[in-house]
Write an enzyme that holds these catalytic residues in place. Structure first.
Site, PDB file in Angstrom:
ATOM      1  N   GLU A   1     -13.294 -12.512  -6.426  1.00  0.00           N
ATOM      2  CA  GLU A   1     -12.039 -11.862  -6.830  1.00  0.00           C
ATOM      3  C   GLU A   1     -10.850 -12.326  -5.986  1.00  0.00           C
ATOM      4  O   GLU A   1      -9.696 -12.157  -6.377  1.00  0.00           O
ATOM      5  CB  GLU A   1     -12.141 -10.330  -6.691  1.00  0.00           C
TER       6      GLU A   1
ATOM      7  N   SER B   1      -7.220   1.561  -2.790  1.00  0.00           N
ATOM      8  CA  SER B   1      -6.006   0.778  -2.985  1.00  0.00           C
ATOM      9  C   SER B   1      -6.404  -0.588  -3.517  1.00  0.00           C
ATOM     10  O   SER B   1      -7.414  -1.170  -3.096  1.00  0.00           O
ATOM     11  CB  SER B   1      -5.269   0.624  -1.656  1.00  0.00           C
TER      12      SER B   1
ATOM     13  N   LYS C   1     -15.555 -10.053   7.477  1.00  0.00           N
ATOM     14  CA  LYS C   1     -14.594 -10.979   6.870  1.00  0.00           C
ATOM     15  C   LYS C   1     -15.280 -12.256   6.394  1.00  0.00           C
ATOM     16  O   LYS C   1     -14.812 -12.905   5.463  1.00  0.00           O
ATOM     17  CB  LYS C   1     -13.488 -11.328   7.870  1.00  0.00           C
TER      18      LYS C   1
ATOM     19  N   GLU D   1       0.819  -1.215   0.000  1.00  0.00           N
ATOM     20  CA  GLU D   1       0.000   0.000   0.000  1.00  0.00           C
ATOM     21  C   GLU D   1       0.857   1.271   0.000  1.00  0.00           C
ATOM     22  O   GLU D   1       0.539   2.245  -0.686  1.00  0.00           O
ATOM     23  CB  GLU D   1      -0.932  -0.004   1.209  1.00  0.00           C
TER      24      GLU D   1
ATOM     25  N   GLU E   1     -16.196 -11.269   3.117  1.00  0.00           N
ATOM     26  CA  GLU E   1     -15.034 -10.994   2.269  1.00  0.00           C
ATOM     27  C   GLU E   1     -14.439 -12.267   1.674  1.00  0.00           C
ATOM     28  O   GLU E   1     -14.096 -12.300   0.484  1.00  0.00           O
ATOM     29  CB  GLU E   1     -13.964 -10.262   3.077  1.00  0.00           C
TER      30      GLU E   1
ATOM     31  N   CYS F   1     -10.931  -1.868  14.172  1.00  0.00           N
ATOM     32  CA  CYS F   1     -11.189  -3.294  14.436  1.00  0.00           C
ATOM     33  C   CYS F   1     -11.379  -3.590  15.918  1.00  0.00           C
ATOM     34  O   CYS F   1     -12.024  -4.584  16.270  1.00  0.00           O
ATOM     35  CB  CYS F   1     -10.044  -4.132  13.891  1.00  0.00           C
TER      36      CYS F   1
END
Length: 445
Positions: free
Chosen positions: A230, A183, A222, A143, A225, A367
């Protein structure tokens, strides 16, 4: 159709992150209140039973007083994998869980329990226990390099962080025009899982499909996710399962593992604890601070000064924080936000207010306030103590920055080549796409 949709958040039956236990719902409206006021989702879409909008953050579960909304509990799947003799089970733990898991066993919020956590997971049956701060260090190498490349080449700015899956889905859903600002980096667990399947499995001589990778996280988003197509690898999902802090706490109790008295153990050495920069990923402002440390080194060849190793303007329990840092001969303007409703306000002013990098976390203080953390009703101090615990850990660590991680250097040398290399882009980066539909608006409906 949910006949109580005016009072509470509708939840789709196939939501991968959360579910409703109808018999426990008292129609108090707290779930919808937090979704509207803090997350900025409820009220911005027209209810249609076929198209329920959810960014999977789990804050509705955190505020539910009766446990009518919970995460999708997948601890049984974990135990099935552990019992399978063909599988090698890896559990990798996110930065924020080491200062919150103890709360499930009546220990104080913010207390460092990584050693007891590792020992407990090994006793549970994990073959390997790794630290996701390693994945966080990978994220920062990529990043920070991406930010420098964008600044040098006149690329799309501001660069938005992409490690919070709820924030990413929020942007895809409500502001897809800003997808180029994200990003392209995967989140730390997704990066680490990809490297585990593509590099570590081969290193220990097993087939990637025989490595069962579990992420223990403070985050229910998550669970969504890891199902993103992808992020799939050559062998299907790279991360096979996500369990939250709450799930793991309950499971350890069910398996009669005495967390308080167990003798501590260390993370397995192949992917040991990363840098202090990786640790602070779990708190709002930590990703930005970590990126600045490495970007400073990559652009100057020098270690960052003390004020960047404790970047006070990026820390603290404030939902919007701003700062500046001089890199590449110019002042870069930084903005840190938690709460996607607050992010709406920043995005609304983005064209008139210059920003070079934006960090967004959906949950309170990042988080540490995730949707899968131990419940602390109306207790912001617990979330602050967890964040303080991470920053205190960073203060006492010798390796402060991601570029100093010697094991990570060897992974790049042996496998990834270099940040932003074609191999790194294959394993560590991803793409995003619009989820906006006709029933979604950025004005209150």
């Amino acid at each position: 159709m949910d006949k109580f949709a005016e009072i509470r958040v509708p939840i789709a039956h196939d939501n991968p992150s959360i579910k409703r236990h109808e018999s426990k719902c008292v129609k108090c409206g707290k779930c919808k209140d937090v979704c509207a006021k803090k997350i900025g989702v409820a009220g911005y879409w027209k209810y249609d039973s076929e198209d329920i909008v959810c960014i999977n953050c789990g804050q509705c579960a955190n505020v539910c007083p009766t446990d009518a909304i919970t995460e999708q509990d997948e601890s049984a799947t974990l135990m099935q994998a552990i019992a399978d003799p063909k599988k090698k089970v890896v559990i990798m733990t996110s930065p924020a869980v080491r200062v919150s898991l103890g709360e499930m066993f009546d220990l104080p919020a913010g207390e460092f329990v990584a050693d007891k956590m590792v020992a407990s997971l090994k006793k549970l049956g994990a073959d390997y226990v790794f630290d996701v701060t390693f994945g966080a260090d990978m994220t920062i190498m990529e990043e920070a390099s991406e930010l420098i490349e964008r600044v040098k080449s006149g690329g799309v700015l501001p660069q938005f962080t992409s490690c919070c899956p709820a924030w990413v889905k929020f942007l895809e859903t409500f502001y897809p025009e800003y997808i180029p600002n994200l990003s392209s980096c995967r989140s730390p667990i997704s990066m680490q899982a990809s490297v585990l399947k593509g590099y570590f499995a081969k290193k220990i001589g097993i087939k990637p499909e025989d490595l069962f990778v579990v992420a223990m996280t403070p985050c229910v988003a998550k669970k969504f996710e890891i199902k993103r197509p992808e992020l799939a690898g050559l062998y299907g999902k790279n991360c096979d399962l996500v369990v939250t802090v709450r799930e793991m706490g309950k499971l350890l109790k069910k398996q009669k593992i005495n967390f308080k008295t167990i003798k501590g153990a260390e993370f397995d050495s192949a992917f040991p604890t990363g840098s202090g920069a990786g640790v602070i990923f779990g708190a709002s402002g930590g990703v930005m601070e970590a990126a600045v440390r490495t970007a400073y080194y990559l652009t100057t060849g020098e270690n960052p000064p003390a004020d960047l190793l404790k970047f006070k303007r990026l820390r603290g329990y404030t939902d919007v924080k701003t700062a500046e840092v001089t890199l590449l001969g110019r002042k870069l303007k930084l903005c840190v936000v938690f709460g996607t409703q607050k992010a709406r306000e920043i995005l609304a002013r983005l064209k008139s207010r210059k920003i070079d990098m934006l960090e967004v976390m959906a949950c309170p203080n990042g988080c540490v306030g995730g949707g899968g953390q131990p419940k602390q009703f109306n207790n912001d101090s617990a979330v602050v103590k967890r964040a303080d615990g991470l920053f205190n850990l960073d203060a006492n660590m010798q390796i402060k920055s991601s570029y100093e991680n010697s094991i990570l250097k060897s992974v790049y040398d042996e496998f990834l080549v270099a940040p932003l290399s074609s191999r790194a882009k294959e394993y560590l980066h991803t793409s995003f796409s619009s989820r906006k539909t006709k029933n979604i608006s950025n004005k209150k409906i």
